[in-house]
Each structure stands twice: as structure tokens, then as C-alpha cells.
Design a protein around this motif. Structure first.
Motif, PDB file in Angstrom:
ATOM      1  N   PHE A  53       0.696  -1.128   0.038  1.00  0.00           N
ATOM      2  CA  PHE A  53       0.169  -0.001  -0.086  1.00  0.00           C
ATOM      3  C   PHE A  53       0.968   1.385  -0.003  1.00  0.00           C
ATOM      4  O   PHE A  53       0.393   2.182  -0.884  1.00  0.00           O
ATOM      5  CB  PHE A  53      -0.847  -0.034   1.166  1.00  0.00           C
ATOM      6  CG  PHE A  53      -1.839   1.100   1.238  1.00  0.00           C
ATOM      7  CD1 PHE A  53      -2.671   1.271   0.585  1.00  0.00           C
ATOM      8  CD2 PHE A  53      -1.709   2.123   2.406  1.00  0.00           C
ATOM      9  CE1 PHE A  53      -3.780   2.365   0.605  1.00  0.00           C
ATOM     10  CE2 PHE A  53      -2.516   3.174   2.428  1.00  0.00           C
ATOM     11  CZ  PHE A  53      -3.592   3.389   1.745  1.00  0.00           C
ATOM     12  N   LEU A  54       2.020   1.248   0.741  1.00  0.00           N
ATOM     13  CA  LEU A  54       2.809   2.387   0.887  1.00  0.00           C
ATOM     14  C   LEU A  54       3.953   2.444   0.219  1.00  0.00           C
ATOM     15  O   LEU A  54       4.681   3.327   0.103  1.00  0.00           O
ATOM     16  CB  LEU A  54       3.154   2.614   2.419  1.00  0.00           C
ATOM     17  CG  LEU A  54       1.775   2.918   3.329  1.00  0.00           C
ATOM     18  CD1 LEU A  54       2.245   2.485   4.876  1.00  0.00           C
ATOM     19  CD2 LEU A  54       1.384   4.114   2.981  1.00  0.00           C
ATOM     20  N   ASN A  55       4.324   1.181  -0.289  1.00  0.00           N
ATOM     21  CA  ASN A  55       5.512   1.152  -1.129  1.00  0.00           C
ATOM     22  C   ASN A  55       6.674   1.622  -0.447  1.00  0.00           C
ATOM     23  O   ASN A  55       7.573   2.302  -0.882  1.00  0.00           O
ATOM     24  CB  ASN A  55       5.498   2.070  -2.479  1.00  0.00           C
ATOM     25  CG  ASN A  55       6.622   1.481  -3.473  1.00  0.00           C
ATOM     26  OD1 ASN A  55       7.120   0.576  -3.658  1.00  0.00           O
ATOM     27  ND2 ASN A  55       6.941   2.611  -4.290  1.00  0.00           N
ATOM     28  N   VAL A  56       7.015   0.892   0.687  1.00  0.00           N
ATOM     29  CA  VAL A  56       8.396   1.348   1.689  1.00  0.00           C
ATOM     30  C   VAL A  56       9.294   0.148   1.306  1.00  0.00           C
ATOM     31  O   VAL A  56       8.873  -1.123   1.089  1.00  0.00           O
ATOM     32  CB  VAL A  56       7.696   1.514   3.141  1.00  0.00           C
ATOM     33  CG1 VAL A  56       6.836   2.688   3.360  1.00  0.00           C
ATOM     34  CG2 VAL A  56       7.084   0.219   3.718  1.00  0.00           C
ATOM     35  N   VAL A  82       1.071   9.018   7.862  1.00  0.00           N
ATOM     36  CA  VAL A  82       0.540   8.233   9.102  1.00  0.00           C
ATOM     37  C   VAL A  82      -0.252   6.820   8.894  1.00  0.00           C
ATOM     38  O   VAL A  82      -1.384   7.277   8.448  1.00  0.00           O
ATOM     39  CB  VAL A  82       0.185   9.030  10.248  1.00  0.00           C
ATOM     40  CG1 VAL A  82      -0.106   8.391  11.423  1.00  0.00           C
ATOM     41  CG2 VAL A  82       1.178  10.403  10.509  1.00  0.00           C
ATOM     42  N   PRO A  83       0.273   5.888   8.593  1.00  0.00           N
ATOM     43  CA  PRO A  83      -0.743   4.619   8.300  1.00  0.00           C
ATOM     44  C   PRO A  83      -1.801   4.464   9.542  1.00  0.00           C
ATOM     45  O   PRO A  83      -1.282   4.400  10.734  1.00  0.00           O
ATOM     46  CB  PRO A  83       0.084   3.467   7.921  1.00  0.00           C
ATOM     47  CG  PRO A  83       1.413   3.877   8.643  1.00  0.00           C
ATOM     48  CD  PRO A  83       1.582   5.270   8.603  1.00  0.00           C
ATOM     49  N   ALA A  84      -2.947   4.008   9.203  1.00  0.00           N
ATOM     50  CA  ALA A  84      -3.904   3.642  10.296  1.00  0.00           C
ATOM     51  C   ALA A  84      -5.038   2.809   9.635  1.00  0.00           C
ATOM     52  O   ALA A  84      -5.177   2.667   8.520  1.00  0.00           O
ATOM     53  CB  ALA A  84      -4.507   4.856  10.849  1.00  0.00           C
ATOM     54  N   PRO A 103      -9.298  13.552  10.454  1.00  0.00           N
ATOM     55  CA  PRO A 103      -7.747  13.488   9.737  1.00  0.00           C
ATOM     56  C   PRO A 103      -8.018  13.961   8.320  1.00  0.00           C
ATOM     57  O   PRO A 103      -9.032  13.301   7.516  1.00  0.00           O
ATOM     58  CB  PRO A 103      -7.459  12.160  10.174  1.00  0.00           C
ATOM     59  CG  PRO A 103      -8.158  11.606  11.142  1.00  0.00           C
ATOM     60  CD  PRO A 103      -9.541  12.274  11.043  1.00  0.00           C
ATOM     61  N   VAL A 104      -7.069  14.380   7.705  1.00  0.00           N
ATOM     62  CA  VAL A 104      -6.863  14.619   6.258  1.00  0.00           C
ATOM     63  C   VAL A 104      -6.271  13.118   5.816  1.00  0.00           C
ATOM     64  O   VAL A 104      -5.381  12.665   6.355  1.00  0.00           O
ATOM     65  CB  VAL A 104      -5.650  15.310   5.910  1.00  0.00           C
ATOM     66  CG1 VAL A 104      -5.408  15.631   4.385  1.00  0.00           C
ATOM     67  CG2 VAL A 104      -6.247  17.026   6.541  1.00  0.00           C
ATOM     68  N   VAL A 105      -7.076  12.769   4.698  1.00  0.00           N
ATOM     69  CA  VAL A 105      -6.644  11.414   4.141  1.00  0.00           C
ATOM     70  C   VAL A 105      -5.962  11.572   2.507  1.00  0.00           C
ATOM     71  O   VAL A 105      -6.529  12.405   1.986  1.00  0.00           O
ATOM     72  CB  VAL A 105      -7.920  10.441   3.772  1.00  0.00           C
ATOM     73  CG1 VAL A 105      -7.659   9.179   3.014  1.00  0.00           C
ATOM     74  CG2 VAL A 105      -8.598  10.068   5.245  1.00  0.00           C
ATOM     75  N   ILE A 106      -4.770  11.003   2.498  1.00  0.00           N
ATOM     76  CA  ILE A 106      -3.978  11.173   1.501  1.00  0.00           C
ATOM     77  C   ILE A 106      -4.298   9.813   0.628  1.00  0.00           C
ATOM     78  O   ILE A 106      -4.059   8.643   1.254  1.00  0.00           O
ATOM     79  CB  ILE A 106      -2.553  11.283   1.590  1.00  0.00           C
ATOM     80  CG1 ILE A 106      -2.340  12.623   2.569  1.00  0.00           C
ATOM     81  CG2 ILE A 106      -1.946  11.496   0.153  1.00  0.00           C
ATOM     82  CD1 ILE A 106      -2.844  14.022   1.838  1.00  0.00           C
ATOM     83  N   ARG A 107      -4.797   9.868  -0.598  1.00  0.00           N
ATOM     84  CA  ARG A 107      -4.903   8.645  -1.471  1.00  0.00           C
ATOM     85  C   ARG A 107      -3.684   8.084  -2.258  1.00  0.00           C
ATOM     86  O   ARG A 107      -2.814   9.179  -2.245  1.00  0.00           O
ATOM     87  CB  ARG A 107      -6.045   9.119  -2.546  1.00  0.00           C
ATOM     88  CG  ARG A 107      -7.533   9.449  -2.213  1.00  0.00           C
ATOM     89  CD  ARG A 107      -8.243   9.614  -3.435  1.00  0.00           C
ATOM     90  NE  ARG A 107      -9.838   9.782  -2.960  1.00  0.00           N
ATOM     91  CZ  ARG A 107     -10.593   8.978  -2.623  1.00  0.00           C
ATOM     92  NH1 ARG A 107     -10.351   7.829  -2.659  1.00  0.00           N
ATOM     93  NH2 ARG A 107     -11.882   9.308  -2.268  1.00  0.00           N
ATOM     94  N   PRO A 108      -3.524   6.883  -2.323  1.00  0.00           N
ATOM     95  CA  PRO A 108      -2.248   6.211  -2.926  1.00  0.00           C
ATOM     96  C   PRO A 108      -1.759   7.198  -4.079  1.00  0.00           C
ATOM     97  O   PRO A 108      -0.422   7.092  -4.118  1.00  0.00           O
ATOM     98  CB  PRO A 108      -2.723   5.048  -3.077  1.00  0.00           C
ATOM     99  CG  PRO A 108      -3.918   4.346  -2.254  1.00  0.00           C
ATOM    100  CD  PRO A 108      -4.620   5.899  -2.319  1.00  0.00           C
TER     101      PRO A 108
END
Length: 254
Positions: free
Chosen positions: A17-20, A104-106, A174-179
Motif C-alpha cells: 500500500f505504501l511502497n516502503v 501516518v498509516p492507520a 484527519p486528512v486522508v491522502i489517497r495512494p
């Protein structure tokens, strides 16, 4: 505001999901509270193979933002949230908005519906995405240095006006950032704060669902999965004695 959240997703899901590049399996955390360490994602100085995009890496920060110019943290309020509408110009967050934007993943966050009758009990909700197991909130980070040279990485979650779904519970979310916007939000080299203002807005209606849960989430010591169990939703004006808003029993890293 956002005063509690949960992160339950496994590392393989968050890596995708986050590509880390350095995500390990985190333990499930059902009741993350201010001053505790939280997992965040930042852009690194390295680039993805065959791409101009920077790699992303995971790290831990203290949830409670501390500007670098603060001399004594005991004399400074605990900043767990930053208002998206004012963060660009506010002295506490201005530098971080320009140089240190984070994700910030949640798995969801908690919010409380405060009834108009102050003698009535608040209803707690776990607010989670209807689709998927993880979401990314917009955040800011700062490394605070003490007089003795020790450093603490700190962070805050950006909030905005609630959408129609959440407004019945609370006026902020919270502000949600889309992928598809992760790279632009994390790119502090070419994307100035004014270039990402459009990302700091309420997520579309229908994205979240609010599940009524018990008030056991109010206590930091309650960290088990049972705090996510749905309960019967109380009518807004049901009186069952006053309930103090969370969280007061917080830890401190200072």
C-alpha cells in the motif's frame, strides 16, 4: 481532532500500500494514544530503481509535535493535531509543512460524539475505511533537540473539516491522502505547501463508516481487540452520568 487511532495491518499489506523499503511486521495496536511512538512513512534520499521517484521508508516518531525552536517541552502544549487550514502559516508547523511532510498509516481512528446535554454520556466510535484495511493520514514531523544534544523525532496528524458522514459525530477529521497522491504529498523538494493545498480536504462521503464502541477506549491501558467490538449506539440524549473526554492518562517521553 484525532486523539486515538489503531493500526492493525500486516507488514506485507502496508509494504504494498505504501511502497516502503524497510517495513517489518508491526504488532497490532488497537488504542494508539498521544505521546506514544507511532509508525510514519517519509520519502528517503534514495530513488526507486529505474525511476525518478524517491523511495519511502518507515520510522517511529513520538505522537506530539515539538517545533525545533522550543526550549523546554514542559512549557509547550502537546500538539497531536495540526489544522490543515492554518498549518502553512502557523509558526509551529510552517517549516514542517515545507520540509517534512509524512504519511501516518492507520486502520481507523476513534472519535466521540458529545451530546448537547453536558450531563449525558459521550458515545465513542471507531471510524474505519469501508474498503481496505489501511489508510494514510497526512502528517508533519520535526526533530526536537534538547540542550544536552539528545534528539526526539515528533509528529502530528493534519485535520480538516468533517465530511457529511463524520459530521454527525464530530466537526473535524484527519486528512486522508489517497495512494495516487502519496508521492506528491511526500515530495518536499519540488512541491511547496501551496502546491499540495488541494490534498488537504475532507475525504469523499462514503469512504468511512462509524462503528459505535464502548468507552473502554478512553483508558490508555485498554489495548486489546475487545475495544473494537461494536455496541448498541446510545441515543444522543441518553443520560448515564458524565463521561470525561479522553485522553488524560497519557505517557510522556520527556
Amino acid at each position: 481532532m484525532c486523539g486515538r487511532f489503531a493500526l492493525l495491518a500486516k507488514a506485507d499489506l502496508m509494504r504494498e500500500f505504501l511502497n516502503v523499503v524497510n517495513m517489518e511486521d508491526p504488532p497490532p495496536r488497537y488504542n494508539i494514544a498521544p505521546t506514544q511512538p507511532v509508525l510514519i512513512v517519509v520519502a528517503s534520499d534514495k530513488h526507486e530503481p529505474g525511476s525518478n521517484l524517491p523511495e519511502r521508508k518507515a520510522m517511529l516518531v513520538r505522537w506530539g509535535f515539538m517545533p525545533g525552536w522550543v526550549k523546554d517541552p514542559r512549557d509547550f502544549p502537546l500538539l497531536i493535531n495540526a489544522r490543515a487550514e492554518t498549518a502553512i502559516d502557523k509558526a509551529s508547523f510552517r517549516a514542517a509543512m515545507r520540509h517534512r511532510r509524512i504519511l501516518v498509516p492507520a486502520s481507523g481512528f476513534f472519535e466521540w460524539r458529545r451530546p448537547a446535554d453536558k450531563g449525558a454520556k459521550s458515545q465513542a466510535y471507531f471510524i474505519r475505511p469501508k474498503k481496505g484495511e489501511v489508510v494514510a493520514f497526512a502528517g508533519l514531523m520535526e526533530t526536537w533537540s534538547s540542550a544536552d544534544g539528545s534528539e526526539v523525532d515528533t509528529g502530528a496528524i493534519l485535520t480538516t473539516a468533517a465530511n457529511n458522514d463524520i459530521a454527525r459525530v464530530h466537526d473535524r477529521m484527519p486528512v486522508v491522502i489517497r495512494p495516487e497522491d502519496f508521492s506528491r504529498w511526500l515530495d518536499c523538494k519540488t512541491q511547496e505547501p501551496r502546491d499540495v493545498v488541494d490534498l488537504m480536504k475532507p475525504i469523499d462521503d462514503g469512504f468511512f463508516e462509524a462503528i459505535p464502541v464502548s468507552d473502554s477506549v478512553n483508558k490508555v491501558a485498554n489495548m486489546g481487540p475487545d475495544i473494537l467490538l461494536p455496541v448498541e449506539e446510545m441515543p444522543p440524549e441518553t443520560k448515564k452520568g458524565a463521561q470525561a473526554p479522553p485522553p488524560s492518562d497519557q505517557l510522556s517521553l520527556f
